[in-house]
Design an enzyme around this catalytic site. Structure first.
Site, PDB file in Angstrom:
ATOM      1  N   ASN A  48       3.070  15.662   7.249  1.00 33.32           N
ATOM      2  CA  ASN A  48       1.796  15.106   7.720  1.00 33.32           C
ATOM      3  C   ASN A  48       2.074  13.720   8.279  1.00 33.32           C
ATOM      4  OD1 ASN A  48      -0.778  14.145   8.097  1.00 33.32           O
ATOM      5  ND2 ASN A  48      -1.254  13.951   5.913  1.00 33.32           N
ATOM      6  N   LYS A  67       0.125  11.822   9.808  1.00 36.02           N
ATOM      7  CA  LYS A  67      -1.074  10.962   9.767  1.00 36.02           C
ATOM      8  C   LYS A  67      -1.275  10.296  11.131  1.00 36.02           C
ATOM      9  CE  LYS A  67      -0.270  10.363   4.869  1.00 36.02           C
ATOM     10  NZ  LYS A  67      -0.736   9.758   3.644  1.00 36.02           N
ATOM     11  N   HIS A 126      -7.877  16.724   3.548  1.00 35.88           N
ATOM     12  CA  HIS A 126      -6.939  15.730   3.007  1.00 35.88           C
ATOM     13  C   HIS A 126      -7.744  14.636   2.306  1.00 35.88           C
ATOM     14  CE1 HIS A 126      -3.949  12.541   2.851  1.00 35.88           C
ATOM     15  NE2 HIS A 126      -3.036  13.481   2.995  1.00 35.88           N
ATOM     16  N   GLU A 155      -7.566  11.566   2.373  1.00 38.08           N
ATOM     17  CA  GLU A 155      -7.963  10.445   3.250  1.00 38.08           C
ATOM     18  C   GLU A 155      -9.209  10.807   4.054  1.00 38.08           C
ATOM     19  OE1 GLU A 155      -4.118   9.935   5.041  1.00 38.08           O
ATOM     20  OE2 GLU A 155      -3.358   9.228   3.106  1.00 38.08           O
ATOM     21  N   GLU A 180      -2.555  17.685  -4.226  1.00 37.04           N
ATOM     22  CA  GLU A 180      -2.117  16.310  -4.014  1.00 37.04           C
ATOM     23  C   GLU A 180      -2.934  15.363  -4.892  1.00 37.04           C
ATOM     24  OE1 GLU A 180      -0.270  15.804   0.116  1.00 37.04           O
ATOM     25  OE2 GLU A 180      -2.422  15.657   0.399  1.00 37.04           O
ATOM     26  N   GLY A 209       1.110   8.179  -1.053  1.00 38.29           N
ATOM     27  CA  GLY A 209       1.468   6.911  -0.433  1.00 38.29           C
ATOM     28  C   GLY A 209       1.706   5.775  -1.418  1.00 38.29           C
ATOM     29  N   SER A 216       3.926  11.338  -2.556  1.00 34.82           N
ATOM     30  CA  SER A 216       5.176  10.583  -2.681  1.00 34.82           C
ATOM     31  C   SER A 216       6.396  11.483  -2.862  1.00 34.82           C
ATOM     32  CB  SER A 216       5.071   9.559  -3.825  1.00 34.82           C
ATOM     33  OG  SER A 216       4.068   8.596  -3.521  1.00 34.82           O
TER      34      SER A 216
HETATM   35  C1  PEP Z   1       0.114  13.128   2.352  1.00 37.38           C
HETATM   36  O1  PEP Z   1      -0.150  12.495   3.343  1.00 37.38           O
HETATM   37  O2  PEP Z   1      -0.416  14.239   2.177  1.00 37.38           O
HETATM   38  C2  PEP Z   1       1.050  12.565   1.383  1.00 37.38           C
HETATM   39  C3  PEP Z   1       1.317  13.264   0.308  1.00 37.38           C
HETATM   40  O3  PEP Z   1       1.578  11.328   1.658  1.00 37.38           O
HETATM   41  P1  PEP Z   1       2.857  10.664   0.934  1.00 37.38           P
HETATM   42  O4  PEP Z   1       3.943  11.711   0.953  1.00 37.38           O
HETATM   43  O5  PEP Z   1       3.187   9.485   1.791  1.00 37.38           O
HETATM   44  O6  PEP Z   1       2.462  10.312  -0.442  1.00 37.38           O
END
Ligand code: PEP
Length: 258
Positions: free
Chosen positions: A9, A11, A95, A97, A167, A173, A214
């Site tokens: 992803n 983003k 997601h 976000e 997630e 992040g 992460s």
């Molecule tokens: C994500 O954007 O779905 C995500 C898990 O980000 P990160 O791997 O940076 O934590």
């Protein structure tokens, strides 16, 4: 046997020129995507066309990061499933976000999931608890509710084309990933449990569930060693070709052995 799926992803990152560079770098390091792992790149909308051309007839797949539920019309700024049909195979929906900054709810997530499937796109539907929910011991309740709400009204047949990404929001992040056993327990209980109730045991076992939050080359093996986790949704590390490729390679290795 569920084929693991690693999705990057990106983003809101990468111009068109930067997209070409990252796609080329990934392909230079990895070559063709491995036969036993599905590899999906999810650049921003503006880069889907150029990424599609750069990937040509390879085994890599493309995913969009969101979709609106209407096929066309006066919805300024939105992108419809018909617009994505020729560009992407997958689409990330719900997601955290989007839920946090753009007020998405289980109901809007469900409308998007339904619309994506109706137009031949495969949703990667995200679920996950916030830090305060985790600390209050509400993970199972929240993730179960998001799973049920996002998938309401789907048929068992449609579920063949759905991927779920668990997630935990506190892990996205932050550099603070969940543990393999912790994530596996949530997925078994709060994702596959509701799937079994809604669609039957067979669908619950056949549906692919990724871990996200992460993920790095240093921890992917721990997640992939878990029986209920079928790949990863990778944010930050998907922007670094070497890290992303290493995550794909380790997934291929660990999942073959387990
Ligand atoms: C994500 O954007 O779905 C995500 C898990 O980000 P990160 O791997 O940076 O934590």
């Amino acid at each position: 046997m569920r084929t693991p799926i690693i999705a990057g992803n990106w983003k809101m990152n990468k111009t068109i020129a930067e997209t070409l560079e990252l796609v080329r770098e990934i392909r230079k390091l990895l070559g063709e995507a491995p036969a036993n792992v599905e590899v999906v790149l999810c650049p921003p909308f503006t880069s889907l066309w150029v990424a599609k051309n750069a990937l040509g007839r390879s085994r890599y797949s493309l995913g969009a990061q969101d979709v609106y539920w209407e096929p066309k019309g006066a919805f300024t700024g939105e992108i419809s499933p018909t617009m994505l049909q020729d560009l992407a195979t997958y689409v990330i929906i719900g997601h955290s976000e989007r839920r946090q900054y753009f007020s998405e709810t289980d109901e809007t997530v469900n409308r998007k999931v339904q619309a994506a499937l109706a137009h031949g796109l495969k949703p990667i539907m995200c679920v996950g608890e916030k830090l305060e929910e985790y600390e209050a011991g509400k993970t199972t309740e929240v993730v179960g509710r998001q799973t049920r709400g996002g998938l309401a009204g789907l048929t068992p047949e449609q579920m063949q084309n759905v991927v779920i990404a668990y997630e935990p929001v506190w892990a996205i992040g932050t550099g603070k990933a969940a543990t393999g056993t912790g994530a596996n327990a949530v997925v078994a209980q709060a994702v596959r449990g509701p799937l079994a109730e809604m669609f039957g045991a067979e669908v619950a076992q056949a549906t692919r569930v990724q871990y996200g939050g992460s993920v790095t080359p240093a921890n992917i093996a721990e997640f992939m060693a878990q029986p209920d986790l079928d790949g990863g949704l990778v944010g930050g590390a998907s922007l670094k070709a070497a890290d992303f490729v290493e995550i794909v390679r380790q997934t291929a290795t660990v999942k073959v052995q387990t």
